[in-house]
Design an enzyme around this catalytic site. Structure first.
Site, PDB file in Angstrom:
ATOM      1  CB  SER A 186      14.184  21.557 -16.537  1.00 28.69           C
ATOM      2  OG  SER A 186      13.505  22.783 -16.735  1.00 28.69           O
ATOM      3  CD  GLU A 190       9.003  11.341 -16.099  1.00 30.12           C
ATOM      4  OE1 GLU A 190       8.830  11.848 -14.989  1.00 30.12           O
ATOM      5  OE2 GLU A 190       9.419  11.994 -17.077  1.00 30.12           O
ATOM      6  CE  LYS A 210      12.701  18.790 -11.894  1.00 28.01           C
ATOM      7  NZ  LYS A 210      11.525  19.069 -12.708  1.00 28.01           N
ATOM      8  CG  HIS A 253      -1.655  -1.253   1.461  1.00 33.01           C
ATOM      9  ND1 HIS A 253      -2.856  -1.554   0.889  1.00 33.01           N
ATOM     10  CD2 HIS A 253      -1.296  -2.348   2.193  1.00 33.01           C
ATOM     11  CE1 HIS A 253      -3.241  -2.764   1.272  1.00 33.01           C
ATOM     12  NE2 HIS A 253      -2.292  -3.270   2.056  1.00 33.01           N
TER      13      HIS A 253
END
Ligand code: ARG
Length: 477
Positions: free
Chosen positions: A295, A308, A301, A170
């Site tokens: 970025s 992804e 970043k 969970h």
């Protein structure tokens, strides 16, 4: 006056037309073309045609001399195709790869090319091409890439054998596990994917030539085609058993799409884990620069785009599985042109899967772990509660009662801001007199890990065994 014929576009080689009085409309011509994607079958089509040419000679449709000339032309065309990319097919006037190959042969051997399709249908031809392509250009390379990924997981596990992190259920800290054990969980998923592709190979390894359009070849009934010989020549281990099924089933393609989807689902779960684990909030691990991006605006970043994209492409490949299943659903026997829609989903799935596996391998090889952050997380928040309850149960207390007692201990410790490492024997005894000094080591994550000596568990000994087995398996495939 019309210009010299050499300036005219070459007419398309057409495999049908006698029954028609007018030419195909431009709309349908354009709408039905498949050469722009089925060109991928060219080499398989040439191989299949060559085997068919031999069958035609055995049936005395072709003389030995004709067979030799056709085979030579097919070989030289194969060389040309192998040496050139998709550009070779650009602007071809033919509707599909099958017509294209015969058109090219006509340029080389003239009207002999017109004999090569005797008794053959594109319905069986596309089925044999697709199966050959799937085996050689999709399944085998995908298995190879999967093997590399699995080897990278094993290597990553062996680099950090003593690292402990929280295992989650969970998305809450549950019990401590070895990082190596965690990595081997993904090894198991990919092992199943590999084996699933093995079964997929078996499904594709069935030779349909001889099925004709649907009813089976009627050529030389007194001496029917030796289909086993054709299968052997084309590297198939079996022949199809029913001609109607053979020209209309696409189970092998669906099985591949399912196998590719499931493999993507597994990569996607790994991607999700590592996107989270590499976030500043977790800081468990860091991926290499070669698989990270920045970025355009925010200079600080370091983004996990590789993972992804893998996660993102999973949806696309699952979509392909749905697309083909929906195409086949409700199709009457036997071949219907709808089946031309079978190829693009499979091509794209393979063309996404293999690079995704290679990229995932790079991600796994590049990862560095922050053992302290992992251990701190595994030490913080009573991941040892199960061990304490099991300690009491081993002393004879009913587990349910032990669960209640340790639950209370956890509740009051959380209220008091007390972590396991702050706990003394007296603190424990306050909850049960059955606690003794042997309970104290259970408060560390290492102890929780070490107790799980069961086969398949997370103890160092069990994980070393699992790694040995993983090596044996990798060496055997
Ligand atoms: N391009 C077709 C396909 O992909 C080849 C088979 C054509 N057969 C036919 N009966 N029109 O399915």
């Amino acid at each position: 006056m019309a210009k010299a014929s050499s300036d005219q576009p070459k007419p398309a080689y057409k495999l049908w037309g006698g029954r028609f009085e007018k030419a195909t409309g431009e709309q349908l011509e354009a709408f039905s073309r498949s050469i722009q994607f089925d060109y991928r079958f060219a080499l398989a089509d040439i191989r299949g045609t060559k085997a068919y040419v031999r069958a035609l000679q055995r049936a005395r449709i072709l003389t030995r001399d004709e067979m030799t000339r056709a085979a030579q032309a097919l070989d030289s065309l194969a060389d040309e195709v192998a040496g050139s990319g998709p550009k070779f097919f650009e602007g071809a006037p033919e509707e599909d790869v099958h017509s294209f190959v015969l058109g090219k042969l006509r340029e080389r051997i003239g009207s002999l090319a017109d004999k090569l399709h005797t008794g053959r249908s594109r319905n069986e031809q596309v089925a044999v091409d697709f199966r050959m392509w799937l085996k050689d250009d999709a399944i085998i390379p995908a298995q190879k890439a999967l093997r590399e990924l699995m080897a990278a997981l094993v290597a990553a596990a062996e680099r950090n054998m003593s690292v402990v992190l929280p295992g989650y259920t969970h998305m809450r800290r549950a019990q401590p596990v070895l990082w190596a054990h965690y990595l081997l969980a993904y090894f198991e998923m990919f092992r199943r994917d590999y084996e699933r592709l093995e079964r997929c190979f078996e499904a594709a390894d069935v030779m349909p030539l001889g099925s004709g359009a649907l009813a089976g070849s009627g050529l030389r009934p007194e001496r029917p085609m030796d289909r086993e010989a054709v299968a052997k020549e084309l590297g198939f281990s079996r022949v199809s058993r029913n001609s109607m099924d053979a020209v209309s089933e696409r189970d092998f393609a669906l099985e591949f799409l399912f196998a590719a989807s499931l493999c993507f689902l597994h990569m996607s779960r790994l991607a999700e884990d590592w996107i989270i684990y590499s976030s500043e909030e977790f800081a468990f691990l860091e991926m290499g620069d070669e698989v990270s991006t920045g970025s355009s605006l925010m200079p600080q970043k370091k983004n996990p785009d590789a993972l992804e994209l893998i996660r993102g492409k999973t949806g696309r490949v699952l979509g392909h599985l749905m697309a083909l299943a929906t195409t086949v659903k409700g199709l009457p026997l036997t071949y219907n042109r709808d089946l031309q829609e079978d190829k693009e989903p499979v091509f794209d799935a393979a063309e996404q899967l293999i690079p995704a596996l290679k990229l995932a391998t790079q991600v796994v090889s590049s990862v560095s772990v922050n053992a302290d952050a992992m251990k701190n997380a595994a030490s913080d928040g009573w991941l040892c509660a199960t061990d304490l309850a099991e300690f009491l149960a081993a002393k004879g207390m009913a587990f349910h009662e032990a669960h209640q007692i340790v639950g209370k201990l956890v509740l009051e410790s959380l209220r008091a801001g007390r972590q396991p490492q702050d706990c003394t024997l007296n603190d424990l005894k306050h909850y049960s007199p059955l606690f003794d000094k042997n309970a104290l080591p259970l408060l560390t994550p290492e102890a929780g890990v070490a107790r799980r000596t069961v086969k398949g568990g997370t103890s160092p000994a069990s994980v070393r065994e699992a790694l040995k087995e993983a090596h044996r398996w990798l060496n055997a495939i």
